[in-house]
Design a protein around this motif. Structure first.
Motif, mmCIF file in Angstrom:
data_model
loop_
_atom_site.group_PDB
_atom_site.id
_atom_site.type_symbol
_atom_site.label_atom_id
_atom_site.label_comp_id
_atom_site.label_asym_id
_atom_site.label_seq_id
_atom_site.Cartn_x
_atom_site.Cartn_y
_atom_site.Cartn_z
ATOM 1 N N CYS A 267 72.420 24.484 30.537
ATOM 2 C CA CYS A 267 73.367 25.229 29.709
ATOM 3 C C CYS A 267 73.151 24.805 28.266
ATOM 4 N N CYS B 175 76.790 28.906 33.648
ATOM 5 C CA CYS B 175 76.974 27.459 33.638
ATOM 6 C C CYS B 175 78.178 27.113 34.514
ATOM 7 N N ALA C 259 73.399 30.729 31.616
ATOM 8 C CA ALA C 259 72.565 29.524 31.652
ATOM 9 C C ALA C 259 71.353 29.809 32.532
#
Length: 857
Positions: free
Chosen positions: A464, A506, A513
């Motif tokens: 992330c 994330c 992410a």
RNA sequence: GCCGAGGUGGCGGAAUAGGCAGACGCGCUAGGUUCAGGACCUAGUGGCCGCAAGGUCGUGUGGGUUCAAGUCCCUCCCUCGGUACCA
């Protein structure tokens, strides 16, 4: 799938029908018994059974395609041993599985555009069929396939636990890199010029962020083998691989010069702090972080060129002691902390960045590699260690001997001290000044577990932008490997292009992410699979702790010596990490390990599908039967030796089995063509012949039992052949109908049973039928015991030597006192002739086994 | 290179604690048996000398220790495994 017990009824009719076959026809017998064993679930282990447990583990196979004769070589004796242990009343667990992730599937995928999973699973299917044809007693109920998400999710789970515990970390580390195909394995780098196997491009080194396991934490513990029985060579290799070195860490400072202010710390590790006064230069690894800042402007081009060339070298090349030493002065000096001397700094590839501190003090007088370097570059060589009275100005070679009486010289106040003590004092004095300390270094490195490959366990990490490397939450496991995979003709990991796989929110902030695309080293798969065998379908844990507690450490592990320092060490490390997390209560994964050798192809090379030198057992099984193939592999030579494959000699063991058949079902028959058929030899009576047969059978049983226990298969079979030949010689004589004969045959079949299970079962069932007894498998019989009185030696044939040469033998009662032996020996004509009328000067009695008469002059 | 293992008849190998080198098997030779064999049985089979009895040499190379070495020590040669991404 195993069949349900109880559906098969063994009828007397079937048993009777079988007795009609009077020739040994393995292909008729073997499938029938294999089916029967499966029906009766003879080899399905009840893990709850409280009899003595015996966990017998054979290294699981990589499903490379066809099962070849090498697999049989590995597994057949283990199966024989399992049967042997069962006959001792043990509850034996012999599971099987497949190490299904790995490079070959990926290579096949890249080359032939096949799906790695399909390729692997097809291979497993075929290998299952072939493994079953061995007649081995694997418990297929417990089978484990590492590429199964139910298995590899636990690799991911372990990784997350280790990460939490601080045992996993991320760091840059170099890989062999091809600009077209990405990271290359060692076997994918070809030729002296190191080019890519697929595209031919020049291979370079590239630093990548990779995940590590902190296994060096266990270095000292791994050197303790008190709870694991390894063969001596394996223990030696692991010890050397771990490579504990005691010595000192010493801090040098850089000297000021026109381009450098000086004062930078340069730490070196040395096993020989006693030689510090002999340091005449210093060497940094090309990877050393200070090379960049210390290099003088006028040296920069040359140093950078050298570092580039060093990157192209393999570690093996760099560490080679017999090649010419290379290196470049970086145009900076260091100051020796004990005497303030300025010594030049070099960069040279024989120093590795990953070992010690990546820098050494070079003492050419007392180190061979430093010596070679000093000679090459015309650097001073100063002796600082010598034995008393030795010519200490001799620097024609590195003096590396290490003896008790060495003393220091040319070492200021330390001169004259014993070398060991001097070294300790030097380190202590430096420590007082904050410039040194006693230190231990290991050759062992932390385990790089990242692989830039598709066909492996995805590493459960999400990157992330805000939160960095975020562990995948345990409830989201497994991170599944996508099934649709497109290599696009390149070796680059297709996961890096798989948007559906890559893009993920994330777990912390939910922002877009990306997944980690590296997968785990397959040595992780093989580091704990025997624990999984105990509860292969368990959904909410990698294994059942109760099962693990009662069945492990594994009693006996068998597998190839080629795994000495990798798999056999990784698995020990893994076990210790699991222990520290409280997952298991054991220090070692196995109690005892045996390493069998490898069967090589007829070309003397390792058998592999890619080399095209594999030998398929199927045609041998079709022609001779599985029992003959099993026996032949066991008879070839010592199991730990292996060797090139040849079919020469397989007829011999087949003949042996036919003789076993003959002496069992037709003891009274006589051979045409044998002039003495049906008659005892001239020096035999019925009494001596039967007595001899009983003695031989029981002595055979004693040695065969020991041979099974020690995996001495070839000798074991030779002994069985001898007993069978003895029976064969008495076939058709009065001995054939005697109780002694019957006992010998019974013992023979029981001894043959673990190694050649089908023929033993068939002949056993016929004996039972002939005696009117109910059928029961020979493989559920108890291993017999020998009669100690029969086995004892009553007389021995004593060899008599004169001056070490064999001159005569004499039959004497066992345990005769030396005087008696001498009286008998000296009365022999041949002995007197050999002595030539002289009396022996000395008579050596070798423990009653041999006599040597010594005459001098 | 380094670490580990190995090198014994024509071939695979045996010799468990330094004590008879070559067990067992293949192959080969001879004989038998069989309608036939790539079946089966019997005998022989390390080299050299010898009709034989027997002698002599012999365990990769060269040395050493010992009454005695395939085995222990040192030197060298060759083969195999591993050398951190083949498994």
């Amino acid at each position: 799938m195993p069949q349900t017990a109880g559906t098969i009824v063994v009828t007397d009719q079937e048993t009777t029908a079988r007795t009609r076959i009077d020739r040994y026809e393995p292909t008729a017998i073997e499938p029938r018994w294999q089916a029967r064993w499966a029906e009766l679930e003879l080899y399905r282990t009840d893990l709850e059974d409280t009899r003595k447990r015996y966990y017998l583990l054979t290294m699981f196979a990589y499903p490379s395609g066809d099962l070849h004769i090498g697999h049989w070589y590995i597994k057949t004796p283990t199966d024989a041993f399992a049967r042997f242990q069962r006959m001792h009343g043990n509850n034996v667990f012999l599971p099987i599985g497949f190490d299904a992730f790995g490079l070959p599937a990926e290579n096949a995928a890249i080359k032939n555009n096949v799906n790695p999973r399909d390729w692997t699973m097809k291979n497993i299917e075929n290998m299952r069929r072939q493994l079953r044809s061995m007649g081995a007693t694997f418990d297929w109920e417990s089978e484990v396939v590492t590429a199964d998400p139910d298995y590899y999710r636990w690799n991911q789970w372990f990784f997350l636990q280790f990460l939490k515990a601080g045992l996993a970390y991320r760091q840059k580390s170099p890989v062999d890199w091809c600009p077209n195909d990405g990271t290359l394995a060692r076997e994918q780098v070809e030729g002296a010029d190191r080019h890519c196997w697929r595209c031919g491009a020049k291979v370079e080194k590239r630093d990548l962020e990779q995940w590590y396991l902190r296994v060096t934490k266990y270095a000292d513990e791994l050197l303790d083998f008190s709870q694991i029985q390894f063969p001596d060579p394996i223990r030696a290799m692991q010890t050397n691989w771990i490579g504990r070195s005691e010595g000192g860490e010493i801090t040098f400072e850089t000297a000021a010069s026109a381009h450098h202010p000086g004062g930078a710390e340069l730490r070196v590790f040395t096993t020989r702090p006693d030689t510090l006064f002999g340091a005449t230069f210093m060497v940094l690894a090309p990877e050393h972080p200070l090379v960049e800042t210390l290099t003088a402007p006028d040296r920069r081009a040359e140093v950078e060129g050298y570092i580039e060339r060093a990157k192209a070298q393999t570690e093996i090349e760099r560490l080679s002691t017999d090649r010419e030493k290379t290196g470049v002065a970086i145009g900076a000096d260091a100051i020796n902390p004990v005497n303030g001397e300025r010594i030049p700094i070099f960069v040279a590839d024989y120093v590795l960045g990953g070992y010690g501190t990546g820098a050494i003090m070079a003492v050419p007088a007392h180190d061979e590699r430093d010596y070679g370097f000093a000679v090459e570059f015309g650097l001073p060589i100063r002796r600082v260690v010598a034995r008393p009275g030795e010519e200490a100005s001799d620097v024609s070679a590195a003096y590396v001997a290490h003896t008790e009486d060495e003393i220091l010289l040319n070492s200021a106040a330390y001169s004259g001290l014993p070398a060991d003590e001097g070294g300790r004092r030097i380190v202590a004095d430096l420590a007082a000044r904050g410039l040194g300390k006693a230190a231990v270094t290991y050759r062992l490195r932390d385990w790089v577990i990242s692989r830039q490959r598709y066909w492996g366990t995805p590493i459960p990490i999400i990157y992330c932008a805000t939160h960095g490397a975020v562990p995948v939450p345990e409830e989201d496991l497994p991170v599944r490997l996508p099934d649709n995979v497109d290599y696009g003709g390149s070796g680059v990991n297709p996961l890096t292009r798989d948007e559906a796989f890559l893009n993920v929110p994330c777990p912390i902030c939910g922002e877009p992410a990306r997944r980690e695309t590296d997968t785990l080293d397959t040595f992780i798969d093989s580091s704990w699979y025997w624990y999984r065998y105990l509860s292969p379908h368990l959904y909410d844990a990698p294994f059942d702790p109760d099962m693990v507690g009662s069945w492990t450490p594994v009693e006996q592990y068998t597998g190839g010596a080629e795994h000495a320092v990798m798999h056999l060490l990784y698995a020990r490390e893994w076990t210790k990490m699991m222990r520290d997390l409280g997952l298991v209560q054991q220090n070692e994964p196995w109690r005892r390990v045996f390493n069998q050798g490898q069967i090589l192809g007829m070309d003397g090379e390792r058998m592999s599908k890619s080399r095209g030198n594999t030998v398929d057992p199927d045609h041998l099984v079709a022609r001779y039967g599985a029992d003959t193939v099993r026996l032949f592999l066991m008879f070839m030579g010592p199991w730990d030796q292996g060797g090139p494959w040849t079919e020469t000699g397989i007829d011999g063991v087949h003949r042996f089995l036919r003789r076993v058949w003959t002496v069992t079902i037709d003891p009274t028959g006589v051979e045409r063509g044998d002039p003495t058929a049906g008659r005892l030899a001239q020096d035999e009576t019925e009494a001596t012949a039967t007595g001899n047969l009983r003695t031989s059978a029981h002595r055979t049983l004693r040695s065969v039992t020991a041979d099974y226990e020690q995996f001495r298969w070839n000798v074991m079979i030779a002994k069985l052949m001898e007993l069978t030949n003895l029976l064969m010689r008495h076939r058709g004589t009065v001995v054939a109908g005697s109780p002694a004969w019957d006992e010998a045959v019974r013992l023979l079949l029981l001894m043959v049973a673990p190694a050649a299970p089908h023929i033993a079962e068939e002949l056993w069932s016929r004996r039972l039928a002939a005696a009117g007894d109910e059928w029961r498998s020979i493989h559920t019989e108890r291993w017999p015991e020998w009669d100690a009185a029969l086995v004892a030696e009553r007389t021995i044939e004593l060899p008599i030597q004169v001056n070490g040469k064999l001159r005569d033998r004499v039959e004497v009662p066992a345990g005769l006192p030396p005087e008696e032996i001498e009286r008998i020996v000296l009365a022999r004509d041949k002995v007197q002739a050999a002595l030539g009328g002289r009396a022996p000067d000395k008579i050596v009695h070798a423990g009653g086994r041999l006599v040597n008469l010594v005459v001098r002059g």
